[in-house]
Design a protein around this motif. Structure first.
Motif, PDB file in Angstrom:
ATOM      1  N   ALA A  34       0.840  -1.192   0.000  1.00 53.21           N
ATOM      2  CA  ALA A  34       0.000   0.000   0.000  1.00 53.21           C
ATOM      3  C   ALA A  34       0.877   1.246   0.000  1.00 53.21           C
ATOM      4  O   ALA A  34       2.009   1.236   0.496  1.00 53.21           O
ATOM      5  CB  ALA A  34      -0.915  -0.002   1.218  1.00 53.21           C
ATOM      6  N   GLY A  35       0.343   2.322  -0.562  1.00 56.17           N
ATOM      7  CA  GLY A  35       1.054   3.602  -0.587  1.00 56.17           C
ATOM      8  C   GLY A  35       0.143   4.718  -0.125  1.00 56.17           C
ATOM      9  O   GLY A  35      -0.959   4.471   0.385  1.00 56.17           O
ATOM     10  N   ILE A  36       0.570   5.937  -0.294  1.00 55.54           N
ATOM     11  CA  ILE A  36      -0.239   7.086   0.103  1.00 55.54           C
ATOM     12  C   ILE A  36      -1.471   7.158  -0.790  1.00 55.54           C
ATOM     13  O   ILE A  36      -1.381   7.367  -1.988  1.00 55.54           O
ATOM     14  CB  ILE A  36       0.565   8.397   0.002  1.00 55.54           C
ATOM     15  N   GLY A  37      -2.630   6.971  -0.180  1.00 54.66           N
ATOM     16  CA  GLY A  37      -3.883   7.006  -0.934  1.00 54.66           C
ATOM     17  C   GLY A  37      -4.136   5.776  -1.772  1.00 54.66           C
ATOM     18  O   GLY A  37      -5.067   5.753  -2.574  1.00 54.66           O
ATOM     19  N   LYS A  38      -3.318   4.730  -1.626  1.00 47.03           N
ATOM     20  CA  LYS A  38      -3.472   3.513  -2.409  1.00 47.03           C
ATOM     21  C   LYS A  38      -3.557   2.299  -1.489  1.00 47.03           C
ATOM     22  O   LYS A  38      -2.828   2.201  -0.509  1.00 47.03           O
ATOM     23  CB  LYS A  38      -2.300   3.327  -3.378  1.00 47.03           C
ATOM     24  N   SER A  39      -4.461   1.391  -1.819  1.00 43.30           N
ATOM     25  CA  SER A  39      -4.622   0.169  -1.037  1.00 43.30           C
ATOM     26  C   SER A  39      -3.610  -0.892  -1.478  1.00 43.30           C
ATOM     27  O   SER A  39      -3.096  -0.844  -2.593  1.00 43.30           O
ATOM     28  CB  SER A  39      -6.051  -0.372  -1.200  1.00 43.30           C
ATOM     29  N   ALA A  40      -3.361  -1.831  -0.582  1.00 45.37           N
ATOM     30  CA  ALA A  40      -2.485  -2.953  -0.923  1.00 45.37           C
ATOM     31  C   ALA A  40      -3.156  -3.809  -1.995  1.00 45.37           C
ATOM     32  O   ALA A  40      -4.381  -3.936  -2.030  1.00 45.37           O
ATOM     33  CB  ALA A  40      -2.194  -3.781   0.320  1.00 45.37           C
ATOM     34  N   LYS A  41      -2.341  -4.406  -2.872  1.00 41.28           N
ATOM     35  CA  LYS A  41      -2.890  -5.176  -3.980  1.00 41.28           C
ATOM     36  C   LYS A  41      -2.170  -6.517  -4.122  1.00 41.28           C
ATOM     37  O   LYS A  41      -1.039  -6.681  -3.671  1.00 41.28           O
ATOM     38  CB  LYS A  41      -2.759  -4.403  -5.292  1.00 41.28           C
ATOM     39  N   ILE A  42      -2.866  -7.447  -4.756  1.00 40.62           N
ATOM     40  CA  ILE A  42      -2.269  -8.699  -5.203  1.00 40.62           C
ATOM     41  C   ILE A  42      -2.386  -8.717  -6.723  1.00 40.62           C
ATOM     42  O   ILE A  42      -3.491  -8.631  -7.268  1.00 40.62           O
ATOM     43  CB  ILE A  42      -2.971  -9.924  -4.597  1.00 40.62           C
ATOM     44  N   VAL A  43      -1.249  -8.792  -7.402  1.00 39.09           N
ATOM     45  CA  VAL A  43      -1.215  -8.790  -8.866  1.00 39.09           C
ATOM     46  C   VAL A  43      -1.137 -10.237  -9.343  1.00 39.09           C
ATOM     47  O   VAL A  43      -0.239 -10.988  -8.951  1.00 39.09           O
ATOM     48  CB  VAL A  43      -0.008  -7.990  -9.392  1.00 39.09           C
ATOM     49  N   ILE A  44      -2.083 -10.647 -10.192  1.00 36.40           N
ATOM     50  CA  ILE A  44      -2.178 -12.033 -10.658  1.00 36.40           C
ATOM     51  C   ILE A  44      -1.980 -12.075 -12.169  1.00 36.40           C
ATOM     52  O   ILE A  44      -2.753 -11.479 -12.925  1.00 36.40           O
ATOM     53  CB  ILE A  44      -3.538 -12.642 -10.279  1.00 36.40           C
ATOM     54  N   HIS A  45      -0.951 -12.776 -12.609  1.00 34.16           N
ATOM     55  CA  HIS A  45      -0.648 -12.922 -14.041  1.00 34.16           C
ATOM     56  C   HIS A  45      -1.291 -14.200 -14.569  1.00 34.16           C
ATOM     57  O   HIS A  45      -1.204 -15.260 -13.934  1.00 34.16           O
ATOM     58  CB  HIS A  45       0.866 -12.947 -14.254  1.00 34.16           C
ATOM     59  N   LEU A  46      -1.923 -14.107 -15.736  1.00 34.49           N
ATOM     60  CA  LEU A  46      -2.783 -15.174 -16.232  1.00 34.49           C
ATOM     61  C   LEU A  46      -2.358 -15.711 -17.592  1.00 34.49           C
ATOM     62  O   LEU A  46      -1.747 -14.997 -18.397  1.00 34.49           O
ATOM     63  CB  LEU A  46      -4.223 -14.662 -16.337  1.00 34.49           C
ATOM     64  N   HIS A  47      -2.717 -16.957 -17.836  1.00 35.25           N
ATOM     65  CA  HIS A  47      -2.559 -17.548 -19.166  1.00 35.25           C
ATOM     66  C   HIS A  47      -3.558 -16.904 -20.122  1.00 35.25           C
ATOM     67  O   HIS A  47      -4.556 -16.316 -19.692  1.00 35.25           O
ATOM     68  CB  HIS A  47      -2.826 -19.066 -19.110  1.00 35.25           C
ATOM     69  N   PRO A  48      -3.340 -17.006 -21.430  1.00 35.30           N
ATOM     70  CA  PRO A  48      -4.323 -16.484 -22.388  1.00 35.30           C
ATOM     71  C   PRO A  48      -5.671 -17.172 -22.221  1.00 35.30           C
ATOM     72  O   PRO A  48      -5.752 -18.319 -21.784  1.00 35.30           O
ATOM     73  CB  PRO A  48      -3.692 -16.799 -23.746  1.00 35.30           C
ATOM     74  N   ALA A  49      -6.740 -16.465 -22.584  1.00 36.57           N
ATOM     75  CA  ALA A  49      -8.083 -17.032 -22.474  1.00 36.57           C
ATOM     76  C   ALA A  49      -8.250 -18.169 -23.478  1.00 36.57           C
ATOM     77  O   ALA A  49      -7.822 -18.057 -24.626  1.00 36.57           O
ATOM     78  CB  ALA A  49      -9.125 -15.946 -22.741  1.00 36.57           C
ATOM     79  N   PRO A  50      -8.853 -19.287 -23.062  1.00 34.36           N
ATOM     80  CA  PRO A  50      -9.064 -20.400 -23.998  1.00 34.36           C
ATOM     81  C   PRO A  50     -10.083 -20.032 -25.079  1.00 34.36           C
ATOM     82  O   PRO A  50     -10.926 -19.158 -24.881  1.00 34.36           O
ATOM     83  CB  PRO A  50      -9.591 -21.519 -23.090  1.00 34.36           C
ATOM     84  N   GLU A  51     -10.019 -20.705 -26.192  1.00 33.02           N
ATOM     85  CA  GLU A  51     -10.909 -20.385 -27.311  1.00 33.02           C
ATOM     86  C   GLU A  51     -12.370 -20.703 -27.004  1.00 33.02           C
ATOM     87  O   GLU A  51     -13.271 -20.032 -27.479  1.00 33.02           O
ATOM     88  CB  GLU A  51     -10.461 -21.147 -28.566  1.00 33.02           C
ATOM     89  N   ASN A  52     -12.614 -21.735 -26.204  1.00 36.45           N
ATOM     90  CA  ASN A  52     -13.984 -22.141 -25.892  1.00 36.45           C
ATOM     91  C   ASN A  52     -14.491 -21.537 -24.587  1.00 36.45           C
ATOM     92  O   ASN A  52     -15.362 -22.101 -23.919  1.00 36.45           O
ATOM     93  CB  ASN A  52     -14.073 -23.662 -25.814  1.00 36.45           C
ATOM     94  N   LYS A  53     -13.967 -20.380 -24.196  1.00 37.80           N
ATOM     95  CA  LYS A  53     -14.334 -19.742 -22.932  1.00 37.80           C
ATOM     96  C   LYS A  53     -15.810 -19.337 -22.935  1.00 37.80           C
ATOM     97  O   LYS A  53     -16.328 -18.852 -23.933  1.00 37.80           O
ATOM     98  CB  LYS A  53     -13.455 -18.501 -22.703  1.00 37.80           C
TER      99      LYS A  53
END
Length: 358
Positions: A74-93
């Motif tokens: 967290a920073g000044i005026g900013k909340s703590a975050k969790i950044v999640i990196h993802l695989h590409p979306a499947p074609e049949n999503k």
């Protein structure tokens, strides 16, 4: 965000809820998602997000879609975050809130804290990969494009169970929006509780899968993901500590029969656990749970002002004015009397309090 799909928010067969946290906003990369603040839920198989106001707005993504994740302080005026990196979306999503996104990661912004424990539990699930060992049943299509499908055999049974769970979730949501509706729904919940309690007491018959599903839906709809019980937390001090924390979070007891002794012992630990609640014991022995910030001086002043305005008051009359129980109203009047601000007239008509003019 284009990896998320619409869901009814109910757990699938073999899926278990791990942790949930309110006050979480989603980011599509570094841009705020077109969704309000909601509740993020982590299960053994999925990451879910549900709108806090509109429970029908719920999306999810399989944990198998996650490549890696990291914390962002967290920073000044900013909340703590969790950044999640993802695989590409499947074609049949399946359909979701986003069809396309230029980002390959999302951010969970924790407005009400809780990110440390959530990060820890997410790490555990990604390490154990329990979704690989216990696959869930096939999800039923949801959202506006889902058509009516005829099903038979096992698929048909699973679909009927899903429909029942969805109806239960909808019933609970409606009940908590309107008190009158809650009273109507309460009978069904009580009957279900009695049925299960009798089976346990008589040691006869098994709790059906449908009853288990309905109870899980009730718990999730009421915000109780993992109720504190003696079976899960043992007995003695540890049980009372965990029960105190749950009471401090929502002031709502879990759906388990609690003895008065257990409840009192848990409440006594509010102060040692530095929770924002306190157990107050009046001179008469009456016990109440109140906020730590509750001011005794304001309580006495309120009693004196109301009695002075009306000339005199009984506990019943004072209770109606403040919307309190008669028992608590009487304790407030007795406290003001003890401090010398009120005096009493105890006659055949009952106990009446007057301003102390001496």
């Amino acid at each position: 965000m284009d990896r998320f799909v619409w869901t009814n928010g109910l757990l699938e067969m073999n899926e278990t809820l791990v942790i949930q946290q309110r006050g979480v906003r989603l980011y599509d990369g570094e841009e705020k998602a077109k969704l309000d603040v909601g509740v993020v839920l982590l299960s053994t198989h999925r990451l879910l997000w549900r709108d806090q106001k509109n429970h029908e707005c719920c999306i999810c993504i399989p944990l198998s879609q996650i490549i890696f994740f990291e914390e962002q302080a967290a920073g000044i005026g900013k909340s703590a975050k969790i950044v999640i990196h993802l695989h590409p979306a499947p074609e049949n999503k399946e359909p979701g809130p986003y069809q396309h996104s230029k980002y390959s990661y999302i951010e969970l912004s924790f407005k009400e804290h809780g990110q440390i424990e959530f990060y820890r539990r997410l790490t555990e699930e990604m390490t154990q990969k329990r979704w690989e060992n216990t696959p869930v049943s096939q999800p039923i299509p949801t959202g506006p494009k889902a058509g009516r499908t005829r099903a038979v055999g096992i698929v048909g049974i699973e679909r009927k169970l899903e429909e029942k769970r969805k109806e239960t979730d909808k019933n609970i949501s409606e009940a908590f929006e309107d008190l009158s509706k809650l009273m109507e729904k309460a009978k069904e919940m009580v009957e279900l509780s009695k049925s299960i309690a009798n089976k346990i007491k008589d040691k006869q018959g098994d709790i059906t899968e449908d009853e288990t599903i309905r109870f899980k839906s009730y718990l999730l709809s009421m915000g109780i993901a993992n109720p504190v019980t003696r079976e899960t937390h043992g007995s003695g001090t540890q049980y009372h500590i965990q029960l105190a924390k749950q009471l401090g979070d929502m002031l709502q007891a879990p759906l388990e029969l609690l003895s008065p002794e257990d409840l009192v012992n848990a409440c006594k630990m509010f102060e040692s656990l530095k929770l924002p609640l306190r157990l107050r014991v009046f001179d008469s022995g009456v016990m109440v749970v109140q906020l730590q910030s509750h001011s005794e001086e304001e309580m006495i002043a309120s009693a004196l002002d109301n009695v002075s305005d009306k000339g005199s008051l009984t506990a019943e009359e004072f209770a109606k004015l403040l919307g309190l129980s008669v028992l608590l109203a009487k304790e407030r009047l007795l406290l003001a009397e003890k401090m010398g601000h009120l005096c009493r007239d105890d006659s055949v008509e009952g106990l009446r309090f007057y301003p102390n003019l001496f």
